[in-house]
Design a protein around this motif. Structure first.
Motif, PDB file in Angstrom:
ATOM      1  N   LEU A 115      43.029  80.243   9.345  1.00  0.00           N
ATOM      2  CA  LEU A 115      43.258  81.036  10.557  1.00  0.00           C
ATOM      3  C   LEU A 115      42.963  80.307  11.865  1.00  0.00           C
ATOM      4  CD1 LEU A 115      41.610  84.371   9.356  1.00  0.00           C
ATOM      5  CD2 LEU A 115      44.059  83.859   9.517  1.00  0.00           C
ATOM      6  N   GLY A 116      42.295  79.165  11.791  1.00  0.00           N
ATOM      7  CA  GLY A 116      41.903  78.468  13.014  1.00  0.00           C
ATOM      8  C   GLY A 116      40.563  78.987  13.516  1.00  0.00           C
ATOM      9  N   VAL A 117      40.348  78.901  14.833  1.00  0.00           N
ATOM     10  CA  VAL A 117      39.064  79.296  15.415  1.00  0.00           C
ATOM     11  C   VAL A 117      38.867  80.807  15.272  1.00  0.00           C
ATOM     12  CG1 VAL A 117      37.681  79.398  17.520  1.00  0.00           C
ATOM     13  CG2 VAL A 117      39.003  77.341  17.003  1.00  0.00           C
ATOM     14  N   VAL A 118      37.735  81.169  14.684  1.00  0.00           N
ATOM     15  CA  VAL A 118      37.406  82.573  14.431  1.00  0.00           C
ATOM     16  C   VAL A 118      36.536  83.137  15.545  1.00  0.00           C
ATOM     17  CG1 VAL A 118      36.173  84.107  12.838  1.00  0.00           C
ATOM     18  CG2 VAL A 118      37.584  82.260  11.936  1.00  0.00           C
ATOM     19  N   GLY A 119      35.649  82.312  16.110  1.00  0.00           N
ATOM     20  CA  GLY A 119      34.753  82.754  17.170  1.00  0.00           C
ATOM     21  C   GLY A 119      33.560  81.822  17.275  1.00  0.00           C
ATOM     22  N   ASN A 137      34.003  87.332  18.411  1.00  0.00           N
ATOM     23  CA  ASN A 137      35.413  87.054  18.659  1.00  0.00           C
ATOM     24  C   ASN A 137      35.926  88.115  19.617  1.00  0.00           C
ATOM     25  OD1 ASN A 137      38.271  87.289  18.492  1.00  0.00           O
ATOM     26  ND2 ASN A 137      38.263  86.171  16.559  1.00  0.00           N
ATOM     27  N   ARG A 138      36.086  87.778  20.885  1.00  0.00           N
ATOM     28  CA  ARG A 138      36.590  88.694  21.926  1.00  0.00           C
ATOM     29  C   ARG A 138      35.874  90.050  21.871  1.00  0.00           C
ATOM     30  NH1 ARG A 138      42.302  86.274  20.944  1.00  0.00           N
ATOM     31  NH2 ARG A 138      42.052  87.335  18.986  1.00  0.00           N
ATOM     32  N   GLY A 139      34.555  90.017  21.844  1.00  0.00           N
ATOM     33  CA  GLY A 139      33.760  91.243  21.863  1.00  0.00           C
ATOM     34  C   GLY A 139      33.535  91.889  20.505  1.00  0.00           C
ATOM     35  N   VAL A 140      34.159  91.370  19.454  1.00  0.00           N
ATOM     36  CA  VAL A 140      33.998  91.925  18.110  1.00  0.00           C
ATOM     37  C   VAL A 140      33.051  91.024  17.314  1.00  0.00           C
ATOM     38  CG1 VAL A 140      35.183  92.508  15.943  1.00  0.00           C
ATOM     39  CG2 VAL A 140      36.314  92.922  18.133  1.00  0.00           C
ATOM     40  N   GLU A 141      32.027  91.638  16.705  1.00  0.00           N
ATOM     41  CA  GLU A 141      31.093  90.867  15.889  1.00  0.00           C
ATOM     42  C   GLU A 141      31.633  90.753  14.463  1.00  0.00           C
ATOM     43  OE1 GLU A 141      26.382  90.748  15.487  1.00  0.00           O
ATOM     44  OE2 GLU A 141      27.252  92.501  14.489  1.00  0.00           O
ATOM     45  N   ILE A 142      31.672  89.528  13.964  1.00  0.00           N
ATOM     46  CA  ILE A 142      32.138  89.242  12.606  1.00  0.00           C
ATOM     47  C   ILE A 142      30.958  88.659  11.840  1.00  0.00           C
ATOM     48  CG2 ILE A 142      33.741  87.871  11.220  1.00  0.00           C
ATOM     49  CD1 ILE A 142      35.569  87.788  13.731  1.00  0.00           C
ATOM     50  N   PRO A 166      37.549  83.368   2.328  1.00  0.00           N
ATOM     51  CA  PRO A 166      38.480  84.128   1.481  1.00  0.00           C
ATOM     52  C   PRO A 166      39.417  84.984   2.323  1.00  0.00           C
ATOM     53  CG  PRO A 166      36.208  84.913   1.197  1.00  0.00           C
ATOM     54  CD  PRO A 166      36.164  83.746   2.130  1.00  0.00           C
ATOM     55  N   GLU A 167      40.638  85.103   1.852  1.00  0.00           N
ATOM     56  CA  GLU A 167      41.642  85.888   2.555  1.00  0.00           C
ATOM     57  C   GLU A 167      41.154  87.325   2.701  1.00  0.00           C
ATOM     58  OE1 GLU A 167      46.375  86.625   2.066  1.00  0.00           O
ATOM     59  OE2 GLU A 167      45.531  84.740   1.315  1.00  0.00           O
ATOM     60  N   GLY A 168      41.296  87.874   3.891  1.00  0.00           N
ATOM     61  CA  GLY A 168      40.923  89.265   4.144  1.00  0.00           C
ATOM     62  C   GLY A 168      39.557  89.427   4.789  1.00  0.00           C
ATOM     63  N   LEU A 169      38.675  88.441   4.673  1.00  0.00           N
ATOM     64  CA  LEU A 169      37.316  88.576   5.227  1.00  0.00           C
ATOM     65  C   LEU A 169      37.349  88.750   6.743  1.00  0.00           C
ATOM     66  CD1 LEU A 169      34.204  88.501   4.798  1.00  0.00           C
ATOM     67  CD2 LEU A 169      34.335  86.067   5.258  1.00  0.00           C
ATOM     68  N   ILE A 170      38.051  87.879   7.426  1.00  0.00           N
ATOM     69  CA  ILE A 170      38.119  87.943   8.893  1.00  0.00           C
ATOM     70  C   ILE A 170      39.033  89.099   9.322  1.00  0.00           C
ATOM     71  CG2 ILE A 170      38.772  86.700  10.996  1.00  0.00           C
ATOM     72  CD1 ILE A 170      36.255  85.619   9.475  1.00  0.00           C
ATOM     73  N   GLU A 171      40.123  89.258   8.602  1.00  0.00           N
ATOM     74  CA  GLU A 171      41.122  90.286   8.952  1.00  0.00           C
ATOM     75  C   GLU A 171      40.513  91.696   8.952  1.00  0.00           C
ATOM     76  OE1 GLU A 171      43.496  86.865   7.136  1.00  0.00           O
ATOM     77  OE2 GLU A 171      41.548  87.781   6.846  1.00  0.00           O
ATOM     78  N   MET A 172      39.525  91.945   8.097  1.00  0.00           N
ATOM     79  CA  MET A 172      38.957  93.305   8.045  1.00  0.00           C
ATOM     80  C   MET A 172      38.191  93.668   9.311  1.00  0.00           C
ATOM     81  SD  MET A 172      35.889  93.297   5.298  1.00  0.00           S
ATOM     82  CE  MET A 172      34.330  92.518   5.614  1.00  0.00           C
ATOM     83  N   TYR A 173      37.792  92.640  10.106  1.00  0.00           N
ATOM     84  CA  TYR A 173      37.082  92.900  11.358  1.00  0.00           C
ATOM     85  C   TYR A 173      38.026  93.047  12.551  1.00  0.00           C
ATOM     86  CZ  TYR A 173      32.626  91.697   9.151  1.00  0.00           C
ATOM     87  OH  TYR A 173      31.526  91.680   8.349  1.00  0.00           O
ATOM     88  N   LEU A 174      39.210  92.448  12.458  1.00  0.00           N
ATOM     89  CA  LEU A 174      40.093  92.364  13.635  1.00  0.00           C
ATOM     90  C   LEU A 174      41.248  93.349  13.591  1.00  0.00           C
ATOM     91  CD1 LEU A 174      40.175  88.486  13.992  1.00  0.00           C
ATOM     92  CD2 LEU A 174      38.704  90.095  15.186  1.00  0.00           C
TER      93      LEU A 174
END
Length: 174
Positions: A115-119, A137-142, A166-174
């Protein structure tokens, strides 16, 4: 000395002798590195006070038996019980490769290979069974588990932690 410029070494746990010696529990994987210290900072009333060490030796592997200069009685030793011990950050052994101290990566970017830079790492939560990177990440805590299997590279030069998440880990926060 400010607490921010130091690292936690351990705690004065018990009195040892009537001559003012104490036993300190060291919170480290390599206690032998700290056997020949000349001094430590003892936190007393939220202030770090330097205490010079007359002699120190290991006691039953888990504790460091310490005789501080100018602490000569049981009562003086008792006044130190429960106080935390600190050393300057400059005394930490340098780590290389993918090993790092928690304080060292605060402010580093987390980059996922997919995904590149996450935060940016704001802090590390080590009060759970698995330590977590707290990434903003833009005000969202991951929350990202600090699992060796996910860690690809600690790039100190570019202040970046590269991970294969793992796929889905970051996506569930954003």
């Amino acid at each position: 000395m400010r607490k921010e410029d130091c690292f936690y070494l351990g705690k004065i746990a018990k009195k040892f002798s009537f001559k003012g010696e104490v036993l300190a529990y060291l919170d480290t994987d390599e206690p032998e590195l700290y056997e020949n210290l000349e001094s430590v900072f003892v936190e007393c009333n939220k202030h770090l006070i330097p205490f010079f060490i007359e002699n120190a030796s290991f006691h039953k592997n888990d504790f460091l038996r310490i005789r501080f200069e100018d602490v000569n009685t049981e009562e003086e030793a008792e006044a130190l019980l429960g106080n935390d011990l600190y050393l300057p950050l400059s005394m930490l052994p340098k780590l290389t490769g993918n090993k790092f101290y928690f304080h060292e990566v605060i402010g580093f970017e987390v980059e996922d290979q997919r995904l590149g830079v996450v935060g940016k790492i704001q802090s590390i939560n080590d009060s759970t069974a698995q330590p977590l990177f707290e990434v903003l990440n833009r005000g969202v805590e991951i929350l990202i588990p600090m699992i060796d299997h996910f860690l690809v590279k600690v790039d100190r030069e570019n202040k970046k932690v590269v991970m294969n998440l793992p796929e889905g880990l970051i996506e569930m926060y954003l």
